[in-house]
Design an enzyme around this catalytic site. Structure first.
Site, mmCIF file in Angstrom:
data_model
loop_
_atom_site.group_PDB
_atom_site.id
_atom_site.type_symbol
_atom_site.label_atom_id
_atom_site.label_comp_id
_atom_site.label_asym_id
_atom_site.label_seq_id
_atom_site.Cartn_x
_atom_site.Cartn_y
_atom_site.Cartn_z
ATOM 1 N N CYS A 195 -19.062 24.303 -9.827
ATOM 2 C CA CYS A 195 -19.063 22.967 -10.425
ATOM 3 C C CYS A 195 -18.235 22.913 -11.713
ATOM 4 C CB CYS A 195 -20.463 22.466 -10.698
ATOM 5 S SG CYS A 195 -20.431 20.684 -11.018
ATOM 6 N N CYS A 198 -17.817 15.832 -7.318
ATOM 7 C CA CYS A 198 -18.408 16.222 -8.582
ATOM 8 C C CYS A 198 -18.872 14.969 -9.322
ATOM 9 C CB CYS A 198 -17.366 16.976 -9.420
ATOM 10 S SG CYS A 198 -18.092 17.697 -10.885
ATOM 11 N N THR A 207 -18.711 23.660 -4.977
ATOM 12 C CA THR A 207 -19.838 22.739 -5.174
ATOM 13 C C THR A 207 -20.739 22.713 -3.936
ATOM 14 O OG1 THR A 207 -18.577 20.891 -4.278
ATOM 15 C CG2 THR A 207 -18.506 21.167 -6.663
HETATM 16 C C1 LIG Z 1 -25.016 24.073 -13.856
HETATM 17 C C2 LIG Z 1 -24.556 23.792 -12.460
HETATM 18 C C3 LIG Z 1 -24.306 22.478 -12.077
HETATM 19 C C4 LIG Z 1 -23.867 22.206 -10.784
HETATM 20 N N1 LIG Z 1 -23.659 20.904 -10.435
HETATM 21 C C5 LIG Z 1 -23.274 20.597 -9.181
HETATM 22 C C6 LIG Z 1 -23.120 19.232 -8.771
HETATM 23 O O1 LIG Z 1 -23.358 18.310 -9.555
HETATM 24 N N2 LIG Z 1 -22.711 18.980 -7.507
HETATM 25 C C7 LIG Z 1 -22.479 19.982 -6.614
HETATM 26 O O2 LIG Z 1 -22.136 19.677 -5.465
HETATM 27 N N3 LIG Z 1 -22.601 21.296 -6.965
HETATM 28 C C8 LIG Z 1 -22.996 21.633 -8.213
HETATM 29 N N4 LIG Z 1 -23.164 22.948 -8.585
HETATM 30 C C9 LIG Z 1 -22.634 24.034 -7.722
HETATM 31 C C10 LIG Z 1 -23.552 24.477 -6.596
HETATM 32 O O3 LIG Z 1 -24.846 24.766 -7.060
HETATM 33 C C11 LIG Z 1 -22.957 25.690 -5.889
HETATM 34 O O4 LIG Z 1 -21.612 25.417 -5.576
HETATM 35 C C12 LIG Z 1 -23.728 25.990 -4.602
HETATM 36 O O5 LIG Z 1 -25.051 26.333 -4.888
HETATM 37 C C13 LIG Z 1 -23.033 27.098 -3.814
HETATM 38 O O6 LIG Z 1 -23.803 27.496 -2.717
HETATM 39 P P1 LIG Z 1 -23.677 28.992 -2.167
HETATM 40 O O7 LIG Z 1 -24.579 29.095 -1.009
HETATM 41 O O8 LIG Z 1 -22.249 29.340 -2.005
HETATM 42 O O9 LIG Z 1 -24.190 29.891 -3.385
HETATM 43 P P2 LIG Z 1 -25.647 29.934 -4.029
HETATM 44 O O10 LIG Z 1 -26.387 28.671 -3.757
HETATM 45 O O11 LIG Z 1 -25.458 30.339 -5.439
HETATM 46 O O12 LIG Z 1 -26.375 31.097 -3.205
HETATM 47 C C14 LIG Z 1 -25.923 32.418 -3.147
HETATM 48 C C15 LIG Z 1 -27.116 33.285 -2.739
HETATM 49 O O13 LIG Z 1 -26.648 34.585 -2.419
HETATM 50 C C16 LIG Z 1 -27.622 35.510 -2.840
HETATM 51 N N5 LIG Z 1 -27.009 36.834 -2.985
HETATM 52 C C17 LIG Z 1 -26.163 37.263 -3.954
HETATM 53 N N6 LIG Z 1 -25.849 38.545 -3.760
HETATM 54 C C18 LIG Z 1 -26.498 38.931 -2.631
HETATM 55 C C19 LIG Z 1 -26.571 40.163 -1.915
HETATM 56 N N7 LIG Z 1 -25.924 41.259 -2.330
HETATM 57 N N8 LIG Z 1 -27.320 40.226 -0.793
HETATM 58 C C20 LIG Z 1 -27.993 39.119 -0.354
HETATM 59 N N9 LIG Z 1 -27.961 37.934 -1.001
HETATM 60 C C21 LIG Z 1 -27.234 37.854 -2.125
HETATM 61 C C22 LIG Z 1 -28.116 34.927 -4.164
HETATM 62 O O14 LIG Z 1 -29.392 35.439 -4.512
HETATM 63 C C23 LIG Z 1 -28.114 33.437 -3.876
HETATM 64 O O15 LIG Z 1 -29.385 32.969 -3.462
HETATM 65 C C24 LIG Z 1 -23.662 23.267 -9.859
HETATM 66 C C25 LIG Z 1 -23.937 24.589 -10.230
HETATM 67 C C26 LIG Z 1 -24.401 24.844 -11.508
HETATM 68 C C27 LIG Z 1 -24.729 26.266 -11.907
#
Ligand SMILES: Cc1cc2nc3c(=O)[nH]c(=O)nc-3n(C[C@H](O)[C@H](O)[C@H](O)COP(=O)(O)OP(=O)(O)OC[C@H]3O[C@@H](n4cnc5c(N)ncnc54)[C@H](O)[C@@H]3O)c2cc1C
Length: 441
Positions: free
Chosen positions: A191, A370, A335
């Site tokens: 984000c 966003c 995001t």
């Molecule tokens: C402050 C903030 C504000 C945001 N605002 C927005 C917004 O307004 N709109 C929007 O669309 N997005 C927003 N986002 C972004 C969004 O949260 C992320 O882009 C999204 O969560 C990504 O999803 P993901 O599944 O790729 O990663 P994540 O949801 O981060 O999940 C990754 C997972 O992998 C696991 N993992 C890591 N390493 C390992 C391993 N070795 N073995 C097994 N599991 C592991 C972790 O524990 C975690 O649970 C924001 C993020 C933040 C921090």
């Protein structure tokens, strides 16, 4: 699908130096689809596939007890939502029929279609989806963790981590006068709008608290622009100017001296350093893919991101591996909104492959959105694709600040995430965009 347990117990008693009962655990699991990471991407894909497969055909490896809706962290920082609303127990949201292994993957062996976990379990798979997100590297800024640990007194805070987010509002409420600095690091971030959203909310909060005239607010970004999409950047430059926020480009935070309340910044062009006093310092940490993924160099690009084809997120070398979300190298903004749009495309391609077919139609165009909060009650909802072209859902000019978009972010998006996305039913707003534009987009 089976799990074989090998427990090796060793009792060593040499010369009564008692080394006793060392047990080495190896459990072998096998599954049709292994999902590494149970965040936004992993959980929503698990829910989609669970509908098609038998009990335990799908395994999710996720170490955390809690699942966070991270977009809420910005709202918590601004005092709009409370921390308890941002997370749920992982055990309560794991899709039915999916087996959860609470552990971390430490080694990838793609040539053997197998991974090894930190407990030593071996998991063999037919197909794998990597959804490991990004990690927060606060430790790359000297003095940062020490300062964050002493918030709110230290004046240093961060919305990015569940560990620190609850201290953001007290830190902003403690502010009396002086410099309030908001940073954006020299790395990819999830984000990329969030660091300036909290800056705008803080500015509004200072006005509400009648301390705005005593605040010198700066948004200090490593990027050469305020936002990657030109048309929204134009609006945001005007917002910052209207709010009298100084914007400093190509500059990043390198060190904090909490005892003196000083921060050191480096200019990325000429490498010169400057030191600034602060009363409030909001830190956006440098970010990277998790070290376990970075170490799997046969799966990643040079920067440590899973190397995938950008229109279907299939791995470039291993056809039985796909990626989703922040950990892939597809050049979209990182995001939840992007994850939602990717999920249907990845599902179609991966499901077809698992059924011995080929998907030809479905293509991910880089959609991300966003909701850029610009204060309490206003928001610019940026939506765009790989070409950084606007891809707006609503038939209004979304470059303008809007109360409606603020309500959407605050009230509609959280339930949409918990009830639709995590149950595999939300694929982004494509359908609604077409409907609202009478099929003209
Ligand atoms: C402050 C903030 C504000 C945001 N605002 C927005 C917004 O307004 N709109 C929007 O669309 N997005 C927003 N986002 C972004 C969004 O949260 C992320 O882009 C999204 O969560 C990504 O999803 P993901 O599944 O790729 O990663 P994540 O949801 O981060 O999940 C990754 C997972 O992998 C696991 N993992 C890591 N390493 C390992 C391993 N070795 N073995 C097994 N599991 C592991 C972790 O524990 C975690 O649970 C924001 C993020 C933040 C921090």
């Amino acid at each position: 699908m089976f799990a074989v347990k090998h427990f090796v117990r060793v009792n060593l008693n040499s010369n009564n130096n008692s080394i006793s009962k060392i047990s080495i655990r190896t459990i072998n699991h096998q599954c049709r689809l292994l999902i590494v990471g149970g965040g936004s991407g992993g959980m929503s894909m698990g829910a989609k596939f669970a509908k098609d497969y038998k009990q335990d055909d799908i395994i999710i490896v996720e170490p955390s007890n809690l699942h966070y809706y991270q977009p809420m962290f910005t709202l918590i920082g601004g005092g709009i939502k409370t921390f308890d609303k941002s997370h749920r127990q992982t055990k309560n949201i794991i899709p039915k029929k999916v087996k959860w292994i609470q552990d971390s993957v430490t080694q990838f062996k793609p040539n053997d279609s197998m991974v090894i976990t930190s407990e030593g379990d071996k998991i063999s798979y037919d197909y794998m989806l990597v959804a490991m997100g990004l990690v927060l590297n606060y430790n790359q800024i000297k003095g940062c963790e020490e300062a964050l640990a002493c918030a709110p007194d230290s004046g240093v805070c961060s919305i990015y981590s569940p560990k620190y987010v609850s201290q953001v509002l007290p830190t902003l409420e403690n502010f009396k006068s002086g410099n309030a600095l908001f940073t954006f690091p020299h790395s990819p971030v999830k984000c990329p709008g969030a660091p300036q959203k909290i800056c705008y909310l803080a500015e509004h909060l200072f006005r509400k608290r009648n301390v705005r005239d005593k605040a010198n607010i700066s948004y200090i970004t490593a990027l050469p622009v305020i936002f990657g999409v030109k048309e929204y950047a134009k609006s945001l430059v005007k917002v910052a100017a209207k709010k009298k926020i100084n914007v400093k480009y190509s500059t990043h935070l390198v060190e904090i001296f909490p005892d003196k309340k000083e921060a050191v910044f480096q200019n990325l062009n000429d490498k010169s350093c400057t030191t600034e006093k602060y009363s409030v310092l909001h830190v956006t940490p440098p970010q990277s893919t998790p070290p376990e993924l970075k170490a799997a160099t046969h799966l990643t690009n040079e920067a440590g991101f899973l190397d995938v084809k950008k229109h279907n997120l299939q791995h470039v070398k291993y056809p039985n591996i796909f990626g989703i979300g922040d950990c892939t190298n597809s050049p979209n903004s990182k995001t939840v909104a992007a994850v939602a749009a990717q999920s249907q495309v990845v599902y179609k391609h991966l499901k077809a492959l698992m059924d011995g077919k080929v998907e030809k139609q479905s293509k991910y165009d880089g959609y991300a959105s966003c909701p850029l909060l610009t204060g309490y009650g206003t928001c610019i909802l940026a939506e765009f694709d790989y070409n950084l072209e606007r891809k707006e859902t609503f038939p209004i000019d979304q470059r303008k600040e809007s109360w409606l978009m603020y309500q959407l972010k605050k009230e509609a998006m959280p339930p949409l995430y918990w009830h639709l996305m995590l149950n595999g039913y939300w694929n982004g707003p494509e359908f609604y965009r077409k409907m609202l534009h009478l099929g003209m987009v």
